[in-house]
Design an enzyme around this catalytic site. Structure first.
Site, PDB file in Angstrom:
ATOM      1  N   ILE B 479       0.833  -1.206   0.000  1.00  0.00           N
ATOM      2  CA  ILE B 479       0.000   0.000   0.000  1.00  0.00           C
ATOM      3  C   ILE B 479       0.868   1.257   0.000  1.00  0.00           C
ATOM      4  O   ILE B 479       0.444   2.324   0.421  1.00  0.00           O
ATOM      5  CB  ILE B 479      -0.978  -0.012   1.196  1.00  0.00           C
ATOM      6  CG1 ILE B 479      -0.224  -0.056   2.531  1.00  0.00           C
ATOM      7  CG2 ILE B 479      -1.915  -1.206   1.104  1.00  0.00           C
ATOM      8  CD1 ILE B 479      -1.155   0.109   3.752  1.00  0.00           C
ATOM      9  N   GLU B 702       3.913   2.400  11.367  1.00  0.00           N
ATOM     10  CA  GLU B 702       3.130   3.268  12.238  1.00  0.00           C
ATOM     11  C   GLU B 702       3.976   3.977  13.290  1.00  0.00           C
ATOM     12  O   GLU B 702       3.493   4.865  13.989  1.00  0.00           O
ATOM     13  CB  GLU B 702       2.044   2.438  12.945  1.00  0.00           C
ATOM     14  CG  GLU B 702       1.014   1.876  11.991  1.00  0.00           C
ATOM     15  CD  GLU B 702       0.178   0.773  12.623  1.00  0.00           C
ATOM     16  OE1 GLU B 702       0.775  -0.228  13.069  1.00  0.00           O
ATOM     17  OE2 GLU B 702      -1.045   0.889  12.655  1.00  0.00           O
TER      18      GLU B 702
END
Lengths: 180, 743
Positions: B479, B702
């Site tokens: 992604i 993240e």
């Protein structure tokens, strides 16, 4: 009923990346949707359809525009350049190559718009168009990172490759951009 | 079926990645999918054109709570090219989320939130479908709803589900009240963080094609197999009858985990009409009809002795979610483990509101939880007259402060120290509001980063073809994270072939099932499954060559061992294919696995207008082995910028009368733009996590967002002397407290 009138197709000739296309289009078809849905030139992306993200940026007669904010029927006489017209995966344009080398993208969805926008932006710089930074207007010198950031701010990148996009454009402007 | 598996029951002492003669792993390797992305050749979900394809536009509810009383499609159906106005009980009301194959809430007669899907208009062109969608008349019986979380916060209850044990609902130890009474320094504050939107650049889109009873769906999904399984449940089909394809995904950030309304609507419409159907969400629909990071109200109470040792850590979060949904924002995740202190409470409660589904968004938990914890640490440091770095160093725990378990690896102290040196922390402003540069107040801030490292089941098939080329296949996605490149690197290093000879095929549910992209675990899970496959391929090559596998070296397509040198093309026959797998084991229970970092930034706040500009940034991270330094730095930059947006500009504004998201586009919801972002200095420390997986790597995607916003908030305080506890820190909140203009 206005949509029924709009619905009767209009003959449109678009010149895209040097190729003429004779189309019959609903008058409501945007330049962006004409490229993507009718010519299947899907390198140009739809991110917002409202001129807010810049993913749909193409060059019309050398100027960058948001193709989502323009109707296809308005571009009969124009020369349109999309990302596919700059280079291919096997023969990249130097700016495309700089984006790969500097990692100026992640998901890749805003990338076509960033690249087309940068080409147009550097043209504006060379012509001496001012920016919000004001005191940098004047094209004799090489463009710097601050000007690139300011002038590229219409092209959003949620992956936030921004610092590396700026590096790629700066690299290209210094090393390759003089003759384009 | 599966040929080789890695189960993490004990530290993985020797990684073959350390033995590669010409390693690509760890280096800055340009993305192998890069040329396709920069030339427009990569095809995303909406960019498929099956013959006779129709276009669908979602119909949505313009009320926040109620029931549909009448749908009149007569006018719409009379319009040219319109084929159907579809309202089907299988359509989903709420978006999907990560969490198995259960269907998202179905049924579009009841309205639970503003903007909810209620139907689909299908026509032979986008323009015709869009015009017709405006001509469907829908009447509603409005009902009173709950739209204001803060006003309804007394109704908050504990969450009903701890999400596979990953989200701890409530933990406590010691006596926090006594500790509060005895503390020599105490910080007790309440913070608010707003709803946020993932705002991936590619809107959610699906093209559904039925052929001979099987559904193929081109979709923009982080986990195609979760999407497939949920879609199968929704449609009442066996999963094998659906194939989801997501080879390129234009960003996700948690917003494309489960099946979304457009996929279900497209599948139903294509089934009903016997033609392929394309449904692309508008940007406004993405904002209103997918998922959001929920808002939070967080109380944090920290107490310390006069020597700066924490005696009390208390973090209580209230967040909001639709009735019946299990996800909640686990804002206390990092609070459990970041600092020592014997008296502790971490608690979460949920208010049920009639607002769009709350889902995971990049670092659910830490992203908003560290905003408060790390700002509170800054306030505590000031109360103690301590350098905020020194306060953190004094509270470094030797093992998990709440559980009897060691850390698999933890380099927070190194990150803080090296970051401080790199940034020039010793030259920072030490008097809030006192450093001026003309009209600009200058400030500096620091905050720690932490993000849990996960491991789960994943499968990858690796094939050495007869011509020596290698093909890697898995349902895993890229992604923007670099999966294509990282998997190619692992295969190239372990099988001794040039990177250019490796082809990676992703995002096809007909290929081996992966853990998907989410929770920063994509690279480590799919990479470890590929590791297992490659290790088995090495063993088979060695056997074919009559060599002992431990004595084998593979380089440039040649297997060498004492007395043996054979091209691998001679050893694989027509091709050699192996499926590798991972499964979590005891190591996940015996060790806490977390990635760490430290952020340092300088901000400039205009003394006249209150405008905040981020002018300088350094982050130092330790996340185990870095697989590709180039893509890892890009992800770290992306995370930091996500944090900048969260601190300064991003806020979904809900109309308190309806829950409607008022700023539902990219013109009004402000993600950072080029001009907002300075050069971002990123350093990764050398680290190997032997407990985590055979790659010795931890998650990266993240980590950057965790704590980044707190560094900004602390810098803004340092610049102005104004502490803003309602994010984002916009100029209206700063102006009243700014120092007098005149110097």
């Amino acid at each position: 009923m206005s949509w029924i009138e709009a619905d009767s197709g209009a003959a449109v000739t678009l010149s895209v990346n040097g190729t003429r296309h004779d189309l019959k289009l609903d008058a409501r078809v945007t330049l962006l949707d004409a490229l993507r849905e009718h010519l299947q030139l899907t390198g140009t992306k739809k991110g917002c359809d409202h001129g807010q993200c810049g993913a749909c940026t193409v060059l019309v007669d050398g100027r960058r525009i948001n193709s989502c904010l323009s109707l296809a029927v308005m571009h009969q006489a124009d020369e349109i350049t999309t990302i596919e017209g700059l280079g291919t995966a096997h023969k990249l344009h130097p700016l495309q190559a700089a984006f790969v080398a500097k990692d100026g993208f992640q998901c890749g969805y805003c990338t076509s718009g960033q690249i087309c926008s940068a080409i147009g932006m550097l043209g504006e710089w060379r012509k001496g168009w001012p920016s919000h930074l004001g005191d940098h207007a004047g094209a004799a010198s090489a463009i710097d990172a601050a000007e690139i950031r300011e002038r590229m701010s219409g092209n959003l990148c949620r992956c936030a490759a921004y610092p590396r996009i700026v590096e790629a454009i700066e690299h290209y402007a210094i090393h390759e951009g003089a003759d384009t | 079926m599966m040929d080789a598996s890695v189960k993490m029951d004990a530290p993985f002492e020797h990684s073959l990645l350390d033995e590669s003669p010409m390693p690509t792993i760890g280096r800055e390797i340009a993305r192998i999918d890069g040329p396709r992305k920069v030339s427009g050749a990569a095809r995303y979900a909406a960019e498929h054109f099956p013959e006779e394809v129709l276009h669908g536009v979602l119909l949505r509810a313009p009320v926040g709570c109620g029931r549909i009383s009448l749908v009149d499609a007569t006018a719409a159906l009379a319009m040219p090219g319109v084929l159907a106005v579809i309202r089907d009980e299988r359509m989903i009301r709420n978006a999907g989320d990560f969490g198995g194959d259960a269907a998202p809430v179905q049924g579009v007669e009841e309205v639970a939130y503003f903007g909810q899907p209620i139907g689909l208009v299908v026509a032979d062109s986008l323009e015709r479908a869009r015009a017709a969608s405006l001509c469907v008349r829908v009447s509603f019986e409005s009902q009173p709803g709950v739209f204001d979380m803060m006003a309804a916060r007394d109704s908050a209850l504990p969450p009903t589900d701890d999400i596979f044990g990953l989200f701890l609902i409530h933990t406590e130890q010691g006596d926090v009240e006594r500790a509060a009474g005895e503390a020599q320094a105490l910080v007790d504050t309440v913070w608010e963080t707003p709803s946020q939107n993932h705002a991936a650049m590619e809107p959610h889109a699906s093209v559904a094609i039925w052929k001979e009873g099987r559904l193929t769906l081109h979709g923009s999904y982080q986990s195609p197999v979760v999407t497939r399984d949920q879609l199968a449940t929704v449609m009442g089909l066996p999963p094998s009858q659906i194939r989801v394809l997501s080879p390129f995904v234009g960003g996700g950030f948690g917003g494309k985990l489960g099946v979304m309304p457009e996929a279900v609507a497209a599948a139903i419409a294509a089934q009903q009409l016997g033609r392929p159907v394309k449904v692309v969400m508008t940007r406004q629909q993405v904002f209103e009809t997918t998922g959001r990071r929920p808002m939070t109200r967080q109380r944090i109470r920290l107490g310390a002795n006069s020597d700066g040792r924490l005696t009390l850590v208390q973090h209580e979060t209230i967040t909001d979610q639709l009735e019946g949904e299990v996800f909640f924002e686990p804002a206390g995740l990092a609070t459990h483990l970041l600092y020592a202190g014997e008296n502790r409470v971490v608690d979460h409660k949920v208010v049920r509101t009639n607002k769009q589904l709350a889902v995971s968004m990049r670092a659910p938990g830490e992203a908003v939880g560290l905003l408060t914890l790390e700002c509170a640490m800054d306030e505590l440091a000031e109360a103690l007259s301590l350098d905020p770095i020194e306060l953190r160093l004094r509270n470094e725990p030797k093992s998990h402060p709440e559980m009897d378990m060691p850390f698999s690896s933890r380099a927070l102290v190194d990150c803080l120290r090296q970051g401080a040196a790199r940034f020039g922390w010793e030259r920072r402003n030490t008097s809030p509001g006192q450093m001026r540069d003309g009209d600009w107040l200058v400030g500096h801030g620091v905050a720690a980063a932490a993000r849990g490292n996960l491991f789960g089941p994943s499968r990858v098939r690796a094939t050495i073809q007869g011509d020596g080329r290698v093909v890697v296949e898995t349902e895993m996605t890229d992604i923007g994270t670099g999966t294509y490149t990282i998997l190619a690197q692992i295969a190239a290093d372990l099988l001794g072939v040039p990177l250019k000879q490796v082809e990676v095929r992703l995002g096809d549910t007909d290929d081996p099932r992966s853990a998907g992209s989410g929770g920063s675990w994509g690279a480590t899970t799919s990479g470890s499954a590929l590791y297992a496959a490659c290790a088995e391929l090495r063993a088979r090559l060695a056997a074919a060559a009559g060599a002992c596998v431990d004595a084998v070296t593979l380089t440039d397509g040649i297997l060498t061992a004492p007395g043996i040198s054979r091209p691998i093309t001679e050893l694989v026959g027509n091709g050699l294919s192996v499926e590798g797998a991972t499964e979590p084991g005891e190591s996940n229970r015996r060790f806490n696995q977390t990635s760490y970092g430290a952020h340092f930034c300088e901000v400039r706040v205009n003394a006249v207008t209150g405008e905040v500009r981020v002018s300088r940034w350094t982050s130092v991270f330790a996340a185990g082995r870095i697989l590709n330094l180039q893509t890892a730095i890009s992800q770290a930059i992306g995370g930091v910028v996500f944090g900048i947006g969260g601190a300064l500009t991003e806020e979904l504004v809900h109309d308190p009368r309806t829950g409607k998201i008022v700023n539902r586009d990219l013109g009004e919801y402000h993600v950072p733009a080029h001009a907002d972002i300075p050069a971002i200095d990123i350093q990764f420390l050398e680290e190997r996590d032997l407990v985590a997986n055979p790659l010795h790597a931890k998650g990266v995607g993240e980590l950057g967002v965790c704590g980044a916003g707190a560094a900004i908030a602390n810098a803004v305080y340092n610049a102005t002397g104004v502490r803003v506890r309602q994010f984002p820190i916009t100029l209206d909140k700063l102006l009243p407290g700014l120092p007098a203009i005149a110097e």
